[in-house]
Scaffold this motif. Sequence first.
Motif, PDB file in Angstrom:
ATOM      1  N   ARG A  65       4.088   6.402  11.123  1.00  0.00           N
ATOM      2  CA  ARG A  65       3.555   7.170   9.996  1.00  0.00           C
ATOM      3  C   ARG A  65       4.334   6.861   8.713  1.00  0.00           C
ATOM      4  NH1 ARG A  65       3.822  13.744   9.657  1.00  0.00           N
ATOM      5  NH2 ARG A  65       2.709  14.016   7.685  1.00  0.00           N
ATOM      6  N   VAL A  66       5.666   6.787   8.825  1.00  0.00           N
ATOM      7  CA  VAL A  66       6.495   6.481   7.664  1.00  0.00           C
ATOM      8  C   VAL A  66       6.257   5.055   7.192  1.00  0.00           C
ATOM      9  CG1 VAL A  66       8.876   6.178   6.874  1.00  0.00           C
ATOM     10  CG2 VAL A  66       8.277   8.162   8.271  1.00  0.00           C
ATOM     11  N   ALA A  70       3.631   3.223   7.523  1.00  0.00           N
ATOM     12  CA  ALA A  70       2.311   3.103   6.886  1.00  0.00           C
ATOM     13  C   ALA A  70       2.365   3.589   5.445  1.00  0.00           C
ATOM     14  CB  ALA A  70       1.288   3.902   7.686  1.00  0.00           C
ATOM     15  N   ALA A  71       3.073   4.697   5.212  1.00  0.00           N
ATOM     16  CA  ALA A  71       3.198   5.215   3.848  1.00  0.00           C
ATOM     17  C   ALA A  71       3.964   4.250   2.955  1.00  0.00           C
ATOM     18  CB  ALA A  71       3.892   6.575   3.879  1.00  0.00           C
ATOM     19  N   LEU A  72       4.996   3.600   3.523  1.00  0.00           N
ATOM     20  CA  LEU A  72       5.766   2.620   2.750  1.00  0.00           C
ATOM     21  C   LEU A  72       4.915   1.386   2.425  1.00  0.00           C
ATOM     22  CD1 LEU A  72       9.129   2.824   4.739  1.00  0.00           C
ATOM     23  CD2 LEU A  72       8.840   3.424   2.328  1.00  0.00           C
ATOM     24  N   ARG A  73       4.196   0.929   3.428  1.00  0.00           N
ATOM     25  CA  ARG A  73       3.390  -0.287   3.269  1.00  0.00           C
ATOM     26  C   ARG A  73       2.269  -0.082   2.254  1.00  0.00           C
ATOM     27  NH1 ARG A  73       2.699  -0.916   8.173  1.00  0.00           N
ATOM     28  NH2 ARG A  73       0.696   0.128   8.385  1.00  0.00           N
ATOM     29  N   GLU A  74       1.694   1.123   2.232  1.00  0.00           N
ATOM     30  CA  GLU A  74       0.565   1.411   1.343  1.00  0.00           C
ATOM     31  C   GLU A  74       1.008   1.983  -0.003  1.00  0.00           C
ATOM     32  OE1 GLU A  74      -1.801   3.979   3.728  1.00  0.00           O
ATOM     33  OE2 GLU A  74      -1.955   2.514   5.372  1.00  0.00           O
ATOM     34  N   CYS A  75       2.335   1.964  -0.240  1.00  0.00           N
ATOM     35  CA  CYS A  75       2.900   2.422  -1.520  1.00  0.00           C
ATOM     36  C   CYS A  75       2.498   3.865  -1.843  1.00  0.00           C
ATOM     37  CB  CYS A  75       2.480   1.493  -2.660  1.00  0.00           C
ATOM     38  SG  CYS A  75       3.063  -0.198  -2.471  1.00  0.00           S
ATOM     39  N   ALA A  96       6.220  16.724   5.714  1.00  0.00           N
ATOM     40  CA  ALA A  96       6.861  17.192   6.947  1.00  0.00           C
ATOM     41  C   ALA A  96       6.798  16.116   8.020  1.00  0.00           C
ATOM     42  CB  ALA A  96       6.173  18.466   7.447  1.00  0.00           C
ATOM     43  N   LEU A  97       7.930  15.879   8.650  1.00  0.00           N
ATOM     44  CA  LEU A  97       8.013  14.892   9.722  1.00  0.00           C
ATOM     45  C   LEU A  97       8.822  15.510  10.850  1.00  0.00           C
ATOM     46  CD1 LEU A  97       7.112  11.870  10.105  1.00  0.00           C
ATOM     47  CD2 LEU A  97       9.496  11.287   9.673  1.00  0.00           C
ATOM     48  N   HIS A  98       8.146  15.796  11.960  1.00  0.00           N
ATOM     49  CA  HIS A  98       8.818  16.448  13.096  1.00  0.00           C
ATOM     50  C   HIS A  98       9.195  15.402  14.141  1.00  0.00           C
ATOM     51  CE1 HIS A  98       9.888  19.556  15.954  1.00  0.00           C
ATOM     52  NE2 HIS A  98       9.120  18.969  16.848  1.00  0.00           N
ATOM     53  N   LEU A  99      10.485  15.311  14.438  1.00  0.00           N
ATOM     54  CA  LEU A  99      10.963  14.356  15.445  1.00  0.00           C
ATOM     55  C   LEU A  99      10.995  15.015  16.818  1.00  0.00           C
ATOM     56  CD1 LEU A  99      13.880  12.148  14.081  1.00  0.00           C
ATOM     57  CD2 LEU A  99      11.428  11.743  14.092  1.00  0.00           C
TER      58      LEU A  99
END
Length: 373
Positions: free
Chosen positions: A18-19, A21-26, A205-208
């Motif tokens: 998820r992280v 993908a957000a980085l790759r898609e700016c 929010a990012l739940h590990l």
Amino acid sequence: MIEYRLNGPVSQERQRIRVMAALRECRFPQAILIDGPGGIGKKALAMEIAKALQCTDPNVRPCGKCFGCKMAMDPGATDNWVLPMESKEAHARSADEVSAGSVAKTVQDFKQAYIEEIVKNPYRIDVFGAGAEISVDLVRNMTGSFALKGDRVRVVIIAEADRMNDSAANAFLKTLEEVPPDTYFVLTTSSRESLLQTIRSRCLALHLLPLTDAEVRSETLRVLGDDEDSELSDDVVGLAVGSPGKALYYMNRAAPWCKLAADFVVYSLRNEYSEAFASLAEASLEDAAEANRFLEVLSFLLSDLLRKQAHAPLRLASTTGALDMDAFPRVDASALELALSAVQETMTRIASRRSAPMVCLQSLSIKLFEGFK
């Protein structure tokens, strides 16, 4: 297109995807909140994200070699972190206030020591003292350093963000309302609900998730750096509940504390309180945090006794299997559930610091299994 590769355990791969993908898609947000149980790798992921955001490699990020990656992992770059600190540490003089040749420790020296420990072992659960907090001065020092950022990307990791006091939380909220350009915040917490709702609402929010037992074992041994498998018992892995940090914490404590917990149960059932008090005194559990860690072990044992009655798999197989409860036929599931409640109440009393830990433990030994002895 730049490829992003964040390292970490397989159990947490979905969150990393998820992280990435957000980085790759700016479309990476300027504030992200990573929450989950203690010692499962929240700070490790935060550092991976910091490297990825600051990396300048045109193909694969983080590369681990460029200036940005090295800055993200440099303990001397103290402006990249906001950490809970003891009052005397947080109020130490800044480096620019200390005269030449002075050996006095500055607030940056204290921060660097903490960062070094985190970089060496990001799973560690006891790096900060019980009285450490994030004060408003620490938040203001962070915002004051923004003017020195220059053109580079700035990533600030706020470790154990739930330790912000009210003034610090309100000051940080104002910063979140108007984040400087190319500045990112990565917050970690084991107690998401302790943060202001207005801060939570401004963060992704990012739940590990906890790790598997096999991952706990492999990650713990990796952090140790050599083959310590003989010391990493099944009971230690069971106590860890998916947390390498807890496994590392319990490695040298599990054996004596499991024995103490088993003796505690037997002494209580036999009304042998003087023996119980003596064993507690020998264990030196005057510190509130240590006392509650022991009570976690006792809770595990009581829960395991419930599992044993239900013929379910045990977390503390060695300790629970060796405890002969046939001598106490009145101790049924109801008795164990009430005992668990009594332990949880005692942990709350100890955490409130209204009573001395040893007094609370002695009181618990008397009332544990009350009515079933």
